[in-house]
Design an enzyme around this catalytic site. Structure first.
Site, PDB file in Angstrom:
ATOM      1  N   ASP A 227       7.241  89.337 -74.041  1.00 56.89           N
ATOM      2  CA  ASP A 227       8.369  89.741 -74.884  1.00 56.89           C
ATOM      3  C   ASP A 227       8.688  88.687 -75.930  1.00 56.89           C
ATOM      4  O   ASP A 227       8.936  87.522 -75.618  1.00 56.89           O
ATOM      5  CB  ASP A 227       9.602  90.001 -74.032  1.00 56.89           C
ATOM      6  CG  ASP A 227       9.426  91.195 -73.105  1.00 56.89           C
ATOM      7  OD1 ASP A 227       8.501  91.991 -73.345  1.00 56.89           O
ATOM      8  OD2 ASP A 227      10.207  91.324 -72.149  1.00 56.89           O
TER       9      ASP A 227
ATOM     10  N   ASP B 165       3.260  84.602 -72.605  1.00 51.03           N
ATOM     11  CA  ASP B 165       4.448  85.394 -72.343  1.00 51.03           C
ATOM     12  C   ASP B 165       4.332  86.651 -73.205  1.00 51.03           C
ATOM     13  O   ASP B 165       3.612  86.655 -74.206  1.00 51.03           O
ATOM     14  CB  ASP B 165       5.690  84.578 -72.726  1.00 51.03           C
ATOM     15  CG  ASP B 165       6.959  85.394 -72.739  1.00 51.03           C
ATOM     16  OD1 ASP B 165       7.269  85.998 -71.703  1.00 51.03           O
ATOM     17  OD2 ASP B 165       7.632  85.428 -73.789  1.00 51.03           O
TER      18      ASP B 165
ATOM     19  N   ASP C 265      25.014 104.168 -65.611  1.00 51.92           N
ATOM     20  CA  ASP C 265      24.011 103.104 -65.534  1.00 51.92           C
ATOM     21  C   ASP C 265      23.848 102.428 -66.886  1.00 51.92           C
ATOM     22  O   ASP C 265      23.672 101.204 -66.972  1.00 51.92           O
ATOM     23  CB  ASP C 265      22.655 103.669 -65.074  1.00 51.92           C
ATOM     24  CG  ASP C 265      22.729 104.302 -63.693  1.00 51.92           C
ATOM     25  OD1 ASP C 265      23.476 103.772 -62.852  1.00 51.92           O
ATOM     26  OD2 ASP C 265      22.055 105.313 -63.469  1.00 51.92           O
TER      27      ASP C 265
END
Length: 274
Positions: free
Chosen positions: A24, A22, A50
């Site tokens: 992150d 993985d 946003d």
């Protein structure tokens, strides 16, 4: 291989051994997609409203944790923001983000593991919900074999704003690893998988040698219960925070809050000057 990581059995004749990481909080401190989004905002890709939406998503993440639906919402919105932009443009921004931010956030301990696997003849694959172009960039810059990531649709080199297939998350990571193993002859029983999150349990259960790196509380408990190795590459202060809040989400929430506060302060100052 490091003494406190299980040694894989010999693979079947002609089979390939691999190590799946993985990204992150396992390879890189924080969220790689967040760092990309921050740079895109600086360049005017996002509007302030946003940012407010992302701030609300971060708040939900902090209070209730990560869910599949929430992760899909974040990536769907992110894909919509880059609609009409070219793959070359986003990749160029990604290269700059790697040089200025991501490359400085790589955990030295994880890098050593990656180098050990490569030196021992393993393939090294990153498996991440991060957009595949950014994941491949990180893999290439770190000397890894490749990346399995979330695919944003593009036609003629221009993003359409839609996601192709599934977000690379949870069970979908396991499906992608199984398909890669079947296609390339990887012996999963002789392979490794590394992650910081219980969300990656399906992928970790596929291999003969799972290992928790910088684990969240749930994965730490599970790894302890089943006897998996646990590697901690964070500093002491970050380890304490990591037990209650994911550092990437905390950083995102702080950054979003800072943006909103600066805008409010400017408006208040302008009002007093009238």
């Amino acid at each position: 291989m490091s003494d406190d990581v299980l040694r894989a059995p010999a693979p079947h004749p002609g089979a390939v051994r691999a190590a799946f990481f993985d990204v992150d909080n396992t390879v890189i401190r924080g969220a790689s997609a967040y760092q990309l989004a921050r740079e895109l905002f600086r360049r005017g890709f996002f509007r302030r409203r946003d940012i407010l939406r992302f701030g609300w998503m971060h708040l939900k993440y902090l209070t209730v944790g990560e869910t599949k639906d929430q992760a899909e919402e974040v990536h769907d919105r992110a894909a919509a923001f880059i609609a009409g932009r070219t793959v070359a443009e986003i990749t160029a921004v990604g290269e700059e983000v790697y040089d200025t931010v991501l490359g400085l956030r790589i955990y030295p301990g994880t890098l050593r593991l990656i180098d050990e696997h490569l030196a021992a003849g393993y393939e090294v694959w990153f498996v991440t919900a991060t957009p595949v172009e950014i994941g491949r960039l990180i893999a290439r810059r770190m000397g890894a074999t490749g990346c399995l990531g979330t695919v944003a649709e593009h036609r003629g080199g221009v993003y359409t704003g839609r996601i192709v297939g599934n977000l690379m998350h949870g069970e979908h990571k396991a499906e992608a690893v199984r398909e890669l193993a079947a296609r390339t002859g990887i012996d999963l029983a002789a392979s490794y998988a590394y992650s910081d999150s219980l969300n990656d349990l399906p992928m970790m259960n596929l291999v003969g040698n799972p290992c928790a790196i910088n684990p969240d509380l749930k994965l730490r408990r599970h790894a302890s219960d089943v006897g998996w190795p646990i590697r901690e590459f964070r500093g002491r202060g970050r380890r304490v925070w990591g037990r209650s809040l994911r550092s990437a989400s905390l950083a995102g929430g702080v950054w979003v809050g800072g943006v909103i506060w600066r805008q409010l302060r400017k408006r208040l100052a302008a009002g007093f000057q009238r």
